[in-house]
Design a protein around this motif. Structure first.
Motif, PDB file in Angstrom:
ATOM      1  N   LEU A 176     -96.807 -71.950 -37.736  1.00 43.38           N
ATOM      2  CA  LEU A 176     -97.426 -73.069 -37.012  1.00 43.38           C
ATOM      3  C   LEU A 176     -96.787 -73.275 -35.641  1.00 43.38           C
ATOM      4  O   LEU A 176     -97.486 -73.378 -34.626  1.00 43.38           O
ATOM      5  CB  LEU A 176     -97.308 -74.356 -37.839  1.00 43.38           C
ATOM      6  N   VAL A 177     -95.467 -73.343 -35.616  1.00 44.43           N
ATOM      7  CA  VAL A 177     -94.759 -73.727 -34.394  1.00 44.43           C
ATOM      8  C   VAL A 177     -94.786 -72.637 -33.332  1.00 44.43           C
ATOM      9  O   VAL A 177     -95.002 -72.909 -32.147  1.00 44.43           O
ATOM     10  CB  VAL A 177     -93.299 -74.115 -34.727  1.00 44.43           C
ATOM     11  N   TYR A 178     -94.586 -71.400 -33.737  1.00 46.49           N
ATOM     12  CA  TYR A 178     -94.418 -70.321 -32.761  1.00 46.49           C
ATOM     13  C   TYR A 178     -95.671 -69.466 -32.540  1.00 46.49           C
ATOM     14  O   TYR A 178     -95.755 -68.755 -31.542  1.00 46.49           O
ATOM     15  CB  TYR A 178     -93.276 -69.394 -33.198  1.00 46.49           C
ATOM     16  N   ILE A 179     -96.632 -69.528 -33.457  1.00 44.15           N
ATOM     17  CA  ILE A 179     -97.796 -68.639 -33.345  1.00 44.15           C
ATOM     18  C   ILE A 179     -99.083 -69.430 -33.123  1.00 44.15           C
ATOM     19  O   ILE A 179     -99.723 -69.321 -32.073  1.00 44.15           O
ATOM     20  CB  ILE A 179     -97.917 -67.744 -34.599  1.00 44.15           C
ATOM     21  N   LEU A 180     -99.472 -70.235 -34.089  1.00 47.56           N
ATOM     22  CA  LEU A 180    -100.786 -70.876 -34.041  1.00 47.56           C
ATOM     23  C   LEU A 180    -100.876 -71.968 -32.973  1.00 47.56           C
ATOM     24  O   LEU A 180    -101.853 -72.024 -32.212  1.00 47.56           O
ATOM     25  CB  LEU A 180    -101.130 -71.446 -35.419  1.00 47.56           C
TER      26      LEU A 180
END
Length: 558
Positions: A176-180
């Motif tokens: 969630l934090v680094y990709i999406l």
């Protein structure tokens, strides 16, 4: 027609060019190696762990990993049902009604399972709060769950004599934090630059050409569209989905959204090659995926380009149900992309495609949406087919089948079979349940083979977590809402549980050294065999049903 093919090839060139570096980036993130450029997000990651508590630090077995996936999804489901049934009381919800219990259950199950089947028109049925805090949030979470389960499988395939699969909460948080979130932010800004609406207003009054006072619906559209495509969710803010000008205004926004549908699934194939440190293994999957996608695109484009004479408008092409600004080429490419991946968004009315033009996207879903597929779910579905192909090849040559140096045993094939057969059986049983219902004719606006195609497409979409619809089927009925909810939940979580136990079993094995008798899973012969296995399972399972629908319609059309 040649220009349409060039469009597709150009699209694939850009897609693969973006997917390769993204694949490396995702691999680094999910292995905990945070690149310098995004380390400013680490405090956000750490905040998640503090909120979750000590459980976020412990490695998990398959049983514990699966339990956390199911519990998170159950909590999300209950929360979303409550939100949808009380949205009239929330800020900005005075213009809409609360959803009925069957529709709320169906919608919550749909978005929690990454299906995004919509039995309603979003702009008139849901408030901005419901769209933002309900649906958009689940678009992120459901995609993160799929990616986390895939990562657990990759750990199982690559590690030796170790059962632990990592930590679900760390995997979900990193995804969630680094990709999406970063990707969705970039795509949302690009869409806003093209004219996609992003507003907290519910709408604006205007005067129509006939002098009547009309209402133009607005809302936080771009932020939802970005993640609905990137997360292979597909649920539109507006009822017309990505065919609506304020959701998909220009040819460039259409290109961006089409890229977004397949970007992460394509990148995950590169992740697989990087993760197991054998790029040729990823190449096998990429070649098979590109083969099916290109073949499907050419088939749909050819069928729509040379459609029946009575459907031809502005030349020889079938433009019925399509946006003129997209034409046959981009509409055909979108239709195969959205059904190869478990996305389900549309930029044209599938109900208006020619019989064969509609049959090909239908068949892509019936293969289990493994051709690129959904975020995480597409690749682990393809790996299930690959293990089955390895097992069959081993039987043919009289050797114990091996993959990545690990022996494929009875338990592994049972788990892979659950992944493959669950959506297949649900599709057939779901179509049967719809056909034998006494009110089925009242739900349909068509008759004959085309009506059966609508029912078969709906059952296929629900059972494969796609969410798209042919059109012509009255979906908001208590029976379809409850049946569809059950199909979506079982089709999502039974394969996830099977994959996690498969990962644990593969991780606990030792790795054997390669020998001259080891079956090559990167050779052209094995690629051909994998293609045949996929086709045979799909053809034997669904050819009779397809013969009653789109194939019969094709031969009876005049």
């Amino acid at each position: 027609m040649s220009s349409v093919i060039y469009q597709g090839l150009f699209f694939l060139f850009i897609l693969l060019g973006l997917a390769l570096p993204l694949g490396w980036y995702i691999k680094e993130i999910m292995q905990g190696k945070i690149p310098k450029g995004v380390r400013f997000l680490r405090p956000v990651e750490e905040l998640f762990y503090k909120v979750i508590g000590p459980i976020s630090k412990k490695e998990m077995s398959a049983k514990r990993y699966a339990m956390n996936v199911v519990m998170l999804s159950l909590f999300s489901f209950i929360l979303l049902v409550v939100l949808l049934m009380t949205q009239h009381l929330l800020p900005g919800g005075s213009a809409v009604k609360n959803l009925s219990l069957p529709l709320a259950i169906n919608t919550a199950a749909s978005f929690v399972t990454n299906t995004n089947w919509q039995a309603y028109a979003g702009e008139t049925t849901l408030s901005n709060a419901s769209q933002m805090f309900g649906l958009t949030v689940q678009n992120f979470v459901s995609a993160g769950v799929g990616l986390s389960v895939l990562v657990a499988l990759l750990r199982g395939l690559s590690q030796v004599r170790k059962k632990a699969l990592g930590n679900f909460w760390q995997d979900l948080t990193r995804s969630l934090v680094y990709i999406l979130l970063p990707l969705a932010t970039i795509f949302a800004v690009l869409l806003i630059s093209q004219g996609t609406v992003q507003s907290f207003k519910t709408g604006a009054a205007y005067q129509g050409l006939e002098g009547k006072s009309l209402w133009l619906y607005l809302g936080p559209v771009a932020s939802q569209v970005a993640i609905k495509q990137l997360g292979t969710n597909g649920g539109g803010f507006f009822g017309a989905n990505s065919a609506y000008p304020f959701e998909n205004p220009t040819l460039f926004s259409n290109f961006l959204e089409n890229i977004a549908i397949l970007l992460i699934p394509a990148a995950l194939i590169f992740v697989f090659g990087f993760w197991v440190k054998e790029w040729k293994q990823g190449r096998t999957i990429m070649v098979v995926s590109l083969f099916f996608l290109l073949l499907a695109f050419i088939g749909v484009a050819f069928s729509e380009y040379y459609g029946p004479e009575f459907a031809r408008v502005l030349g020889s092409t079938n433009l019925e149900g399509k946006e003129i600004r997209f034409g046959v080429g981009w509409s055909s490419l979108w239709s195969v992309g959205t059904t190869a991946a478990s996305n389900g968004s549309v930029n044209a009315m599938m109900d208006s495609f020619t019989p064969l033009g509609g049959a090909i996207p239908l068949f892509l879903m019936q293969l289990g949406e493994i051709i690129f597929g959904g975020v995480g779910s597409g690749l682990y579905g393809m790996l299930a087919f690959l293990l089955l192909a390895v097992f069959i090849a081993g039987l043919l040559v009289g050797r114990t089948p091996e993959y990545l140096g690990k022996k494929i045993e009875a338990f592994d094939i049972k788990m892979a079979s659950l992944v493959i057969l669950t959506p297949l059986m649900l599709t057939l049983f779901g179509a049967m349940a719809l056909v034998v219902h006494p009110d089925v004719l009242a739900w349909l606006t068509n008759h004959g083979p085309h009506a059966f195609s609508e029912l078969l497409y709906g059952a296929t979409s629900l059972a494969n977590n796609n969410g798209s619809a042919f059109g012509g089927l009255l979906a908001d009925t208590p029976f379809i809402n409850i049946l569809g909810s059950l199909m979506m939940v079982v089709s999502r979580y039974l394969p996830i549980i099977a994959i996690l136990f498969l990962a644990e079993n593969m991780g606990s094995k030792k790795k054997a050294a390669l020998s001259s008798g080891t079956l090559s899973t990167v050779s052209p012969t094995f690629v051909s065999m994998l293609i045949i296995v996929i086709l045979v399972i799909g053809a034997l399972s669904f050819l009779p049903a397809l013969a009653l629908g789109p194939i019969a319609e094709f031969f009876t059309m005049k």
